[in-house]
Design an enzyme around this catalytic site. Sequence first.
Site, PDB file in Angstrom:
ATOM      1  N   TRP A 100      -1.493   7.686  -1.342  1.00 14.88           N
ATOM      2  CA  TRP A 100      -1.815   6.712  -0.300  1.00 14.88           C
ATOM      3  C   TRP A 100      -2.282   7.403   0.971  1.00 14.88           C
ATOM      4  O   TRP A 100      -3.188   6.924   1.645  1.00 14.88           O
ATOM      5  CB  TRP A 100      -0.622   5.792  -0.019  1.00 14.88           C
ATOM      6  CG  TRP A 100      -0.294   4.893  -1.175  1.00 14.88           C
ATOM      7  CD1 TRP A 100       0.843   4.907  -1.922  1.00 14.88           C
ATOM      8  CD2 TRP A 100      -1.128   3.856  -1.739  1.00 14.88           C
ATOM      9  NE1 TRP A 100       0.772   3.935  -2.904  1.00 14.88           N
ATOM     10  CE2 TRP A 100      -0.416   3.285  -2.816  1.00 14.88           C
ATOM     11  CE3 TRP A 100      -2.400   3.359  -1.433  1.00 14.88           C
ATOM     12  CZ2 TRP A 100      -0.943   2.234  -3.594  1.00 14.88           C
ATOM     13  CZ3 TRP A 100      -2.911   2.321  -2.203  1.00 14.88           C
ATOM     14  CH2 TRP A 100      -2.189   1.777  -3.265  1.00 14.88           C
ATOM     15  N   ASP A 169       2.074   4.717   8.068  1.00 10.05           N
ATOM     16  CA  ASP A 169       2.067   3.758   6.968  1.00 10.05           C
ATOM     17  C   ASP A 169       3.503   3.727   6.439  1.00 10.05           C
ATOM     18  O   ASP A 169       3.977   4.686   5.839  1.00 10.05           O
ATOM     19  CB  ASP A 169       1.087   4.226   5.886  1.00 10.05           C
ATOM     20  CG  ASP A 169       1.108   3.336   4.642  1.00 10.05           C
ATOM     21  OD1 ASP A 169       1.879   2.360   4.600  1.00 10.05           O
ATOM     22  OD2 ASP A 169       0.331   3.642   3.710  1.00 10.05           O
ATOM     23  N   LYS A 193       6.545  -4.815  -0.639  1.00 12.86           N
ATOM     24  CA  LYS A 193       7.585  -3.922  -1.144  1.00 12.86           C
ATOM     25  C   LYS A 193       8.955  -4.289  -0.584  1.00 12.86           C
ATOM     26  O   LYS A 193       9.873  -4.540  -1.340  1.00 12.86           O
ATOM     27  CB  LYS A 193       7.215  -2.479  -0.831  1.00 12.86           C
ATOM     28  CG  LYS A 193       6.207  -1.968  -1.855  1.00 12.86           C
ATOM     29  CD  LYS A 193       5.056  -1.214  -1.300  1.00 12.86           C
ATOM     30  CE  LYS A 193       3.997  -1.019  -2.381  1.00 12.86           C
ATOM     31  NZ  LYS A 193       2.805  -0.385  -1.869  1.00 12.86           N
TER      32      LYS A 193
END
Length: 357
Positions: A100, A169, A193
């Site tokens: 990511w 992030d 999530k």
Amino acid sequence: MAVYNFSAGPAMLPVEVMKQAQEEFCNYGNSGCGILELSHRGKLFEPVIRRAEANVKELLGLSDDYAVLFVQGGASMQFAMLAMNFLNGGTADYADTGVWSAKAAKEAARFGKVNLVCSSKESKYNHIPAFDTWKTTEGAAYLHITSNNTVAGTQYQAFPETKVPMIADMSSDIMSRVFDPNKFAMIYAGAQKNLGPSGVALVILRKDLAERATAAVPTMLNYNTYIADGSMFNTPPTFAIYILALVTDYFKKLGGIAAIEKINNAKAAKLYGFLDSSDFYKTPVVKEDRSRMNVVFRTPSEELDALFVKKAAEENLTSLKGHRLVGGCRASIYNAMPMAGVDALIDFMKDFERANG
Ligand SMILES: *Cc1c(COP(=O)(O)O)cnc(C)c1O
């Protein structure tokens, strides 16, 4: 029998939240209208989005220097959006600690120069490089980090000290542990999530950073639009925001993030404790960087990994397959996973080891 869903995302939601949503689905607040049917500017929905914002502020202890925003497009759109707003041909520092992070850096490179301050790619992202080895840029527009690496299973245990604005992030560990938000100029997270369903990203932005946004950025991609209009310049994803409000109500009821962190620490300690006691299962992650959210492990062979995932699903322990890029197995144990789910997984792992070890 209960099903424990170890999916990395969309992931488990608290059962209480889903039950309440089910009740309010067809008839919200005795209005005779379902939650999905309400105008976003109406007197029933607007308090929901404001409550979601207030809950985020309260749970994270954010000062009025920060704006809480809801943006569509997931965390992946933030990769580009933050660079469009804040890079503007300059240089940004990125810590390359997982797939990511690499995607975030790749998007930023469209809008300026990207300097990787560190990378653990060569060792398959099995650790977070020590901060004193990072090669930072003086006067960088910002430093970008990924607080929890969902695929590789690593997590920052502490955050670096920086002179430039730090952007994180936190998609896969937001609200899972206590941290000092004042270290960050911006935090973002896809909701699916730890916070709710897919369809919305939570963005926490220090207002002085927002003031630096490039004026040429299109309206819907400019953070100032969201600040000025309370995330309602256009129709926001009302259902996702509503669920996020319920999830954060639930976190408050549990006693806030400190209480949740305790449970998360206990769940992770138990699972890693078991992994460490076994010669059959191995985790490739360096011990001091282990994620308390995504526990990555392997059996002695790829064939056994596949059998493990299949047999576990038959026992109602689902979505234990590792990310397609790395293989193996992965148990995502976000806030909504109860200790009973971790206990059931460990019991199954013992049985599987006995049968196949
Ligand atoms: C899941 C995830 C993303 C991608 O989120 P989307 O909302 O699907 O774009 C980005 N970063 C991290 C750390 C993630 O875990």
